[in-house]
Structure formats: C-alpha cells, structure tokens
Scaffold this active site. Structure first.
Site, PDB file in Angstrom:
ATOM      1  N   ASP A 108       0.842  -1.318  -0.053  1.00 26.21           N
ATOM      2  CA  ASP A 108       0.063   0.038   0.026  1.00 26.21           C
ATOM      3  C   ASP A 108       0.926   1.428  -0.018  1.00 26.21           C
ATOM      4  O   ASP A 108       1.874   1.284   0.801  1.00 26.21           O
ATOM      5  CB  ASP A 108      -0.868  -0.092   1.393  1.00 26.21           C
ATOM      6  CG  ASP A 108      -1.883   1.043   1.452  1.00 26.21           C
ATOM      7  OD1 ASP A 108      -1.584   2.127   0.822  1.00 26.21           O
ATOM      8  OD2 ASP A 108      -3.034   0.614   1.794  1.00 26.21           O
TER       9      ASP A 108
ATOM     10  N   ASP B  44      -7.970  16.045 -21.131  1.00 26.61           N
ATOM     11  CA  ASP B  44      -7.339  14.734 -21.409  1.00 26.61           C
ATOM     12  C   ASP B  44      -6.395  14.908 -22.412  1.00 26.61           C
ATOM     13  O   ASP B  44      -5.338  14.341 -22.499  1.00 26.61           O
ATOM     14  CB  ASP B  44      -8.579  14.023 -21.893  1.00 26.61           C
ATOM     15  CG  ASP B  44      -7.867  12.504 -22.288  1.00 26.61           C
ATOM     16  OD1 ASP B  44      -7.408  11.931 -21.498  1.00 26.61           O
ATOM     17  OD2 ASP B  44      -8.525  11.733 -23.174  1.00 26.61           O
TER      18      ASP B  44
ATOM     19  N   HIS C 164       3.121  11.303 -24.127  1.00 25.15           N
ATOM     20  CA  HIS C 164       3.476  10.464 -25.178  1.00 25.15           C
ATOM     21  C   HIS C 164       3.693  11.249 -26.472  1.00 25.15           C
ATOM     22  O   HIS C 164       4.283  10.513 -27.264  1.00 25.15           O
ATOM     23  CB  HIS C 164       2.888   9.188 -25.100  1.00 25.15           C
ATOM     24  CG  HIS C 164       1.486   9.445 -25.577  1.00 25.15           C
ATOM     25  ND1 HIS C 164       0.299   9.763 -24.883  1.00 25.15           N
ATOM     26  CD2 HIS C 164       1.103   8.770 -26.789  1.00 25.15           C
ATOM     27  CE1 HIS C 164      -0.705   9.462 -25.623  1.00 25.15           C
ATOM     28  NE2 HIS C 164      -0.354   8.827 -26.917  1.00 25.15           N
TER      29      HIS C 164
ATOM     30  N   LYS D 207       0.864  11.777 -17.270  1.00 22.60           N
ATOM     31  CA  LYS D 207      -0.155  12.780 -17.335  1.00 22.60           C
ATOM     32  C   LYS D 207      -1.484  12.380 -16.832  1.00 22.60           C
ATOM     33  O   LYS D 207      -1.416  10.914 -16.759  1.00 22.60           O
ATOM     34  CB  LYS D 207      -0.391  13.319 -18.600  1.00 22.60           C
ATOM     35  CG  LYS D 207      -1.153  12.205 -19.310  1.00 22.60           C
ATOM     36  CD  LYS D 207      -1.680  13.224 -21.013  1.00 22.60           C
ATOM     37  CE  LYS D 207      -3.002  13.277 -20.902  1.00 22.60           C
ATOM     38  NZ  LYS D 207      -3.704  12.137 -21.244  1.00 22.60           N
TER      39      LYS D 207
ATOM     40  N   LYS E  18     -13.923  12.238 -29.201  1.00 25.07           N
ATOM     41  CA  LYS E  18     -14.383  10.606 -29.305  1.00 25.07           C
ATOM     42  C   LYS E  18     -15.501  10.397 -30.212  1.00 25.07           C
ATOM     43  O   LYS E  18     -16.455  11.265 -30.233  1.00 25.07           O
ATOM     44  CB  LYS E  18     -14.462  10.194 -27.787  1.00 25.07           C
ATOM     45  CG  LYS E  18     -13.318  10.410 -26.700  1.00 25.07           C
ATOM     46  CD  LYS E  18     -12.595   9.383 -26.378  1.00 25.07           C
ATOM     47  CE  LYS E  18     -11.291   9.574 -25.525  1.00 25.07           C
ATOM     48  NZ  LYS E  18     -10.042   9.068 -25.797  1.00 25.07           N
TER      49      LYS E  18
ATOM     50  N   LYS F  34       6.380  10.904 -30.646  1.00 23.51           N
ATOM     51  CA  LYS F  34       5.936  10.416 -31.739  1.00 23.51           C
ATOM     52  C   LYS F  34       6.743  10.778 -32.908  1.00 23.51           C
ATOM     53  O   LYS F  34       7.223  12.166 -32.811  1.00 23.51           O
ATOM     54  CB  LYS F  34       4.479  10.783 -32.021  1.00 23.51           C
ATOM     55  CG  LYS F  34       3.513  10.170 -31.117  1.00 23.51           C
ATOM     56  CD  LYS F  34       2.100  10.476 -31.325  1.00 23.51           C
ATOM     57  CE  LYS F  34       1.194   9.696 -30.494  1.00 23.51           C
ATOM     58  NZ  LYS F  34      -0.204   9.196 -31.174  1.00 23.51           N
TER      59      LYS F  34
ATOM     60  N   HIS G 209      -1.618  17.203 -25.278  1.00 26.03           N
ATOM     61  CA  HIS G 209      -1.019  16.849 -26.542  1.00 26.03           C
ATOM     62  C   HIS G 209      -1.333  17.927 -27.730  1.00 26.03           C
ATOM     63  O   HIS G 209      -0.389  18.235 -28.299  1.00 26.03           O
ATOM     64  CB  HIS G 209      -1.882  15.779 -27.008  1.00 26.03           C
ATOM     65  CG  HIS G 209      -1.822  14.334 -26.223  1.00 26.03           C
ATOM     66  ND1 HIS G 209      -0.743  14.102 -25.352  1.00 26.03           N
ATOM     67  CD2 HIS G 209      -2.812  13.551 -25.816  1.00 26.03           C
ATOM     68  CE1 HIS G 209      -1.121  13.114 -24.457  1.00 26.03           C
ATOM     69  NE2 HIS G 209      -2.312  12.879 -24.956  1.00 26.03           N
TER      70      HIS G 209
HETATM   71  C1  BG6 Z   1      -4.276   9.959 -24.110  1.00 30.70           C
HETATM   72  C2  BG6 Z   1      -5.849  10.205 -23.693  1.00 30.70           C
HETATM   73  O1  BG6 Z   1      -3.583  10.725 -23.377  1.00 30.70           O
HETATM   74  O2  BG6 Z   1      -4.169  10.078 -25.445  1.00 30.70           O
HETATM   75  C3  BG6 Z   1      -6.632   9.320 -24.480  1.00 30.70           C
HETATM   76  O3  BG6 Z   1      -5.877   9.862 -22.374  1.00 30.70           O
HETATM   77  C4  BG6 Z   1      -6.411   9.328 -25.985  1.00 30.70           C
HETATM   78  O4  BG6 Z   1      -8.132   9.509 -24.173  1.00 30.70           O
HETATM   79  C5  BG6 Z   1      -4.801   9.255 -26.191  1.00 30.70           C
HETATM   80  O5  BG6 Z   1      -7.078   8.471 -26.897  1.00 30.70           O
HETATM   81  C6  BG6 Z   1      -4.594   9.464 -27.606  1.00 30.70           C
HETATM   82  O6  BG6 Z   1      -3.344   8.987 -28.124  1.00 30.70           O
HETATM   83  P1  BG6 Z   1      -2.906   8.422 -29.366  1.00 30.70           P
HETATM   84  O7  BG6 Z   1      -1.567   8.102 -29.407  1.00 30.70           O
HETATM   85  O8  BG6 Z   1      -3.568   7.099 -29.358  1.00 30.70           O
HETATM   86  O9  BG6 Z   1      -3.326   9.450 -30.550  1.00 30.70           O
END
Ligand code: BG6
Length: 471
Positions: A91, A231, A174, A144, A322, A178, A236
């Site tokens: 924990d 998100d 992330h 994140k 989405k 890329k 991003h």
């Molecule tokens: C994530 C989000 O950080 O990025 C997700 O939490 C999203 O909701 C995703 O789908 C998109 O990443 P990628 O690399 O699939 O474009």
C-alpha cells in the site's frame, strides 16, 4: 538533441509503480520488452502495486500484455526481462512498502521511479520515496494528467520539488515521443524555405484535429472526471501548437527548446467561454462509470490566439473528440491568397488557398497544396497536393523512446514545470466557466456549433484517410 544538462547519468534501476495497471499492461511492459530486445535495458526492474501477486502471476501478466500487443518474437528477450523483474506488493500509504522497495533496489545509486498510477496517489508515493531515502540521486517519471487545473498543477509541483529537483522530474506527454511530432520541430528548423512565410503575413489560420472513432471504452469512470480539454488539448494539442509556433531555439539543447515552448504558452491568450464549443456523444451517459447527468465533454473545439509578433491576429482552431467520423490527427496551416486576383479562379480569402498539411496519424506525411493550371487555353486550375514526405511509422513506440530517454537522463522530450503551468493558465478560465456540452451523433464530426466557431475564417478540413498523391 545534445544532452547539455547535469542529469545525463544513466539510471541503474527502475521502480515501476502501478505495474499491474492498465497503462503498464498496454504501453509500458511492451516498451520495456522492446528496450530489452534492443539490448539497451539491462537494469533491475522492481514492479510495485497493491495486488498480492506471486512472481509467477506477474510473469503471466507480462506475457499476456506482450501477446496482446503481438510482440513475443524473441523468447530470449522475454526471459531476460523476467530475470530483471522483481515484485513488491504494498500500500502506498504504508512506510513498509517503501522499505521493501529500498531492499529490492539493493545497491542502486540512481534509480528511476516511474509513477504509472492515478494522480491522487502521486503525493503519497513521492513523500514515501523521500522518507525511505530512495529519492536521492534518483529521477521520477510522472504520467499525465499532471494536475487538473493551474492550482493543482502548482501544488503537485510543490510536492514533487520537496523531494526531487526539477531536472530529476520527467513529465511524460507521449505525443512528444511520436516520430511525426518530432518531425515538426525538425522540418521547421532544418529547412529555410518555410521561415519567410511562417508568420502572420502569409498564414491566415492554423487548425489541428485529433479525432478518434471510438468512445471512452472501459475508461468511463476516469474520463468522466477529466473531459476532452484536460485529457488531450491542454497537453497533446498544445504541445503540437508550441512546436508549430515557437521561435527557433538558440541551440540544440533540451532547455533551449523548452524555453521557446514556454514563451508560446505564455503568449497564448487565456481562453474565454465564447472561444470554446463543448460536445458530448449520444449515449455517453450510459457508458459504465459515467454519471447519468454528466456534462463532461467528449468533444471540444476552440479558437486560440497567440499574442506575439509572429502570430498576432492569426486564429488557431483546435478540436478533438471521441466517437467522431474517423481516427486521424492532422494539422492544416492555411496560407493567405495571392494579393492580386489575376485569374478568374484565383482564390479569395475564403476560397481554396494554399495550405501545408501535416498528417501526424494514422500516416506520417506532409503535403503542400498549390494551384496548378489545367490543360487548355483558359487560365484556370486545380488545387493539387504535393507530397514533401511520407514515412513509415517510427521504429520505436513513443513509450519505448520516452522510457529509454528518461533512463538515459535525456530531458528533450519531457515537459518542464513552467511549460506545464503556463499551459494550464491558458485553459484555466474555461475549466471554471464554460458553455454546456452539446449533444452530437456518434460517427459525426461533432456538434454543428463547432462549424459556427470557425465560420469567420473558413471551415474545418475533415481529413480523409487515404492520402492522395498528385505531386
Ligand atoms: C491519451 C488520452 O493521453 O491520449 C486518451 O488519455 C487518448 O483519451 C490518447 O485516446 C490518444 O493518444 P494516441 O497516441 O492514441 O493518439
């Protein structure tokens, strides 16, 4: 990039908090396997989580994760990964957990602690690491969302800095790992033809789309506390904006790049409710884990201005959602029409002007749209796309690259404290006060009000997946 910082010593152990979780399962374990396979990961890995699993259970999970991603093509590498891996169950609020981690880390002097855990646990873990004496010489890798608004991001930075210096904190986005996104930085500053037109004199608007053709899947409970703006947009998409909008860094150095990005975030005009359209796909409220009366946005479109010498008056339109028509990530930089309307079909401001298109996903490509004369006597033409580049996807996944970089101490692709806070400052006003979410049909391009948002400056380019080659 050059590694001009003080933190370039390689980590000598990795503690992975949340090894039984979804992120580890889908992204981190395949990345670890890929690094082992390439022979660049040979350090001990201590997995940490609450589940009272045996070593055999953990190995089964690792195998399962790799099979899911279809990657067990090197059994030697799999066994090597198993041999590096140990497990501590505990924990995060109990000091004994950290004592056990310390023991498992053995004589490691520079461990990397990867927090692949829900943000509400960050504070406990960071303090636990400090109290157990395993933060010294270490780095911490944080997933994140880094905060949920400006005050919480500041608080999180305060907590992290009580234990780790800034140059030991690796905040992961992330998108920065890329290939196609790294190429924006390269393409802009490795070429000279772009710079003369890359400003308010030639560019009329920029739009960025990150569309996904699927819903929240099993992440409803998490997503319903976050929404699209937090998100993917604040992080991003803003990172993509920064790479497109920044001034050239003074040198090839992680901090010089970060400094230029921070200037972009600081020049962004804080968003007002009228700059934002929020949408929610029909049926979202019936998704598992989602509140029946949820107003959380699964779509967000916004208009942004960067108040700088280069970008004054140029609108930036960003949208993401989405359950949209298709999965695609694309940037379109629209150029102004030629000053003289010489031909009958010369584009006007609202017509088919030249543009530069960066498709970031699913393909990595750059296209330049230019008008070319049709055959015949008349001086009329068509808009054709000239392809500057079309690449295979990168050989490393973003997680593989970022994890490898964090272990090596290369901070180039990580977000600095001031960048994270400056980006939150832009969205903060509309997190507090915003229009209600408007319903949209699954498989559409979001609520029609998003079209009204951009109407003054043109319309959204709804990207096509097949990239036509005309050039
Ligand atoms: C994530 C989000 O950080 O990025 C997700 O939490 C999203 O909701 C995703 O789908 C998109 O990443 P990628 O690399 O699939 O474009």
């Amino acid at each position: 990039m050059a590694k001009n910082n003080t933190q370039t010593l390689r980590s000598d152990a990795l503690a992975l908090f949340g090894i039984t979780g979804d992120l580890a399962y889908k992204m981190i374990i395949p990345a670890l396997y890929a690094l082992v396979k390439r022979g660049v990961l040979t350090l001990p890995i201590v997995g940490v989580a609450l589940e009272p699993w045996s070593a055999a259970q953990l190995r089964a999970r690792v195998k399962d994760s790799l099979q899911r991603s279809g990657w067990i093509d090197d059994t030697k590498a799999l066994h090597k990964l198993f041999s590096l891996l140990t497990y501590v169950s505990g924990d995060y609020t109990h000091p004994e957990t950290f004592t056990a981690i310390k023991k498992a880390l053995g004589d490691a002097q520079r461990p990397a602690h990867y927090l692949a855990i829900p943000p509400f646990l960050f504070e406990n873990v960071i303090q636990g690491l400090g109290s157990a004496g395993i933060a010294k010489g270490a780095r911490v890798i944080v997933e994140k969302p880094f905060g949920r608004d400006l005050p919480t991001a500041r608080e999180l930075n305060r907590v992290a800095h009580a234990v780790f210096p800034e140059d030991s904190i690796f905040r992961i986005d992330h998108y920065l790992g890329k290939e196609a996104i790294m190429n924006i930085l390269y393409f802009r500053f490795a070429n000279s033809f772009l710079e003369p037109i890359w400003n308010r004199n030639y560019i009329s608007s920029v739009q960025i789309t990150l569309a996904e053709d699927f819903g929240v899947k099993t992440r409803g409970a998490f997503y319903d506390t976050v929404g699209c703006l937090r998100d993917v947009i604040q992080n991003h998409l803003f990172q993509i904006v920064a790479l497109l909008a920044m001034e050239p860094p003074t040198r090839q150095d992680p901090d010089a790049v970060q400094t230029e990005k921070v200037k972009v975030f600081r020049a962004m005009r804080p968003l007002a409710p009228a700059d934002v359209v929020r949408g929610q796909y029909t049926g979202y409220r019936n998704e598992p884990g989602v509140a029946k009366n949820s107003d959380v946005e699964t779509f967000c479109a916004l208009r942004l201005f960067i108040d700088s010498w280069r970008w004054e008056g140029v609108p930036w339109y960003l949208r993401s959602g989405k359950n949209l028509a298709r999965s695609v990530n694309e940037v379109v930089v629209e150029l102004k029409p030629p000053p003289q309307k010489l031909f009958d079909d010369s584009p006007s401001a609202s017509g088919e002007t030249n543009y530069l298109r960066f498709q970031l996903a699913p393909h990595s490509a750059i296209g330049l749209a230019a008008r070319v004369k049709q055959k015949g006597k008349k001086f009329i033409g068509d808009q054709k796309e000239l392809f500057l580049i079309e690449e295979e996807p990168g050989e490393q996944s973003p997680y593989e690259r970022l994890l490898g970089d964090a272990i090596a101490g290369d901070r180039t692709l990580f977000t600095r404290e001031d960048a994270s806070e400056a980006a939150w400052a832009v969205v903060d006003p509309v997190l507090k006060k915003h229009p209600l979410s408007l319903p949209y049909r699954r498989g559409s391009w979001g609520p029609k009000e998003a079209n009204a948002l951009i109407a003054k400056d043109g319309s959204w380019h709804n990207p096509v997946l097949e990239l036509k080659k005309n050039g």
